[in-house]
Design a protein around this motif. Sequence first.
Motif, PDB file in Angstrom:
ATOM      1  N   ALA A 134       0.835  -1.213   0.000  1.00 26.86           N
ATOM      2  CA  ALA A 134       0.000   0.000   0.000  1.00 26.86           C
ATOM      3  C   ALA A 134       0.861   1.250   0.000  1.00 26.86           C
ATOM      4  O   ALA A 134       0.576   2.227  -0.714  1.00 26.86           O
ATOM      5  CB  ALA A 134      -0.927  -0.007   1.216  1.00 26.86           C
ATOM      6  N   THR A 138       1.157   4.090  -2.995  1.00 25.17           N
ATOM      7  CA  THR A 138       0.947   5.511  -2.707  1.00 25.17           C
ATOM      8  C   THR A 138       2.179   6.331  -3.076  1.00 25.17           C
ATOM      9  O   THR A 138       2.073   7.414  -3.653  1.00 25.17           O
ATOM     10  CB  THR A 138       0.621   5.703  -1.220  1.00 25.17           C
ATOM     11  N   ARG A 150      -4.494  14.453  -1.465  1.00 28.03           N
ATOM     12  CA  ARG A 150      -4.950  13.190  -0.893  1.00 28.03           C
ATOM     13  C   ARG A 150      -6.145  12.642  -1.678  1.00 28.03           C
ATOM     14  O   ARG A 150      -6.245  11.438  -1.922  1.00 28.03           O
ATOM     15  CB  ARG A 150      -5.326  13.399   0.576  1.00 28.03           C
ATOM     16  N   GLU A 154      -6.522   8.949  -3.493  1.00 29.58           N
ATOM     17  CA  GLU A 154      -7.581   7.999  -3.165  1.00 29.58           C
ATOM     18  C   GLU A 154      -8.440   7.699  -4.383  1.00 29.58           C
ATOM     19  O   GLU A 154      -8.962   6.585  -4.520  1.00 29.58           O
ATOM     20  CB  GLU A 154      -8.426   8.558  -2.019  1.00 29.58           C
ATOM     21  N   ARG A 157      -6.241   5.097  -6.289  1.00 24.65           N
ATOM     22  CA  ARG A 157      -6.124   3.802  -5.608  1.00 24.65           C
ATOM     23  C   ARG A 157      -7.484   3.186  -5.322  1.00 24.65           C
ATOM     24  O   ARG A 157      -7.607   1.971  -5.225  1.00 24.65           O
ATOM     25  CB  ARG A 157      -5.359   3.954  -4.299  1.00 24.65           C
ATOM     26  N   VAL A 161      -5.829   6.499   1.797  1.00 27.36           N
ATOM     27  CA  VAL A 161      -4.360   6.472   1.803  1.00 27.36           C
ATOM     28  C   VAL A 161      -3.798   7.040   3.097  1.00 27.36           C
ATOM     29  O   VAL A 161      -2.597   7.306   3.185  1.00 27.36           O
ATOM     30  CB  VAL A 161      -3.795   7.264   0.600  1.00 27.36           C
TER      31      VAL A 161
END
Length: 280
Positions: A134, A138, A150, A154, A157, A161
């Motif tokens: 992970a 990131t 951010r 996100e 992904r 995060v």
Amino acid sequence: MLLTDDIIESSCRHNMDFDLKKTLEALLLSTAEPILLKDVVKVFARYHQELSEAQEAIKGEEDEDDIAIEIPSLVTQAQIREALEQLTEEAQAQNRAYRVVEGPNGYQMVTAPQFAEFVRLLRGAPRPMKLSPAALETLSIVAYRQPVTRAEMEAIRGVSVDSALHKLIELELVIVTGRAELPGRPIQYGTTDKFLEFTGIKELDELPASDVLSNHQIDEWMRRSEEEPEEISDEDVGLSKEPKPDELALDEKFVEVDWQRENVESDAAPEPESNENTPL
């Protein structure tokens, strides 16, 4: 005259057996910190200046004819870079115990990978840090997308995060770089010089090309994700295409039924009379 004598002696040795690569090797061995190319150039420039000053100092002395200082020409930045590149290649080809690497802060002599564990144990240093999948995902997004918020991380992904981002900031691989010109002024993040050292590159342009994480394709992907979903036809899911009314055969046609009207008429229709009085 002791200083001048030392300079004269050093100059004689310099002219007799000066080796640029060995001199650079000695400079790298003398410090654990990276050395910028411009700092190496300054070292040779100061050396050249001291020799010139020493020559001026002995002028007018009685033994001037007996002492002659041959001042070497200045070493250029191109010559230094070429010599450092040769040192780097030789260390790799001859499998020496060290490597010469160029990082974001200059050239540095480091331990060869196969001996790193022994050096770590001698120093009592902790094991090298390892990142979770992970955190790596990131970090990759930040590296290719920076400056990135951010919310953008996100969106790419598909999950939060927070934990991975906090870990990367704690390890000083990611820092806050500013705020985006968006509603709410969200914080933007980027990578650090420590990230470059961690990945073994000297600048972000050396990152492998990535079509998946390129800014253009990510922007396009995020734009499409905000559009209305496309209508899915019968053919898209493997069903036969339903013909349109004007595509039916001549003896076929669609019959449109107004079911609401049919129900109203059906409710309004009179009920049939009872057969109780009907004679048998």
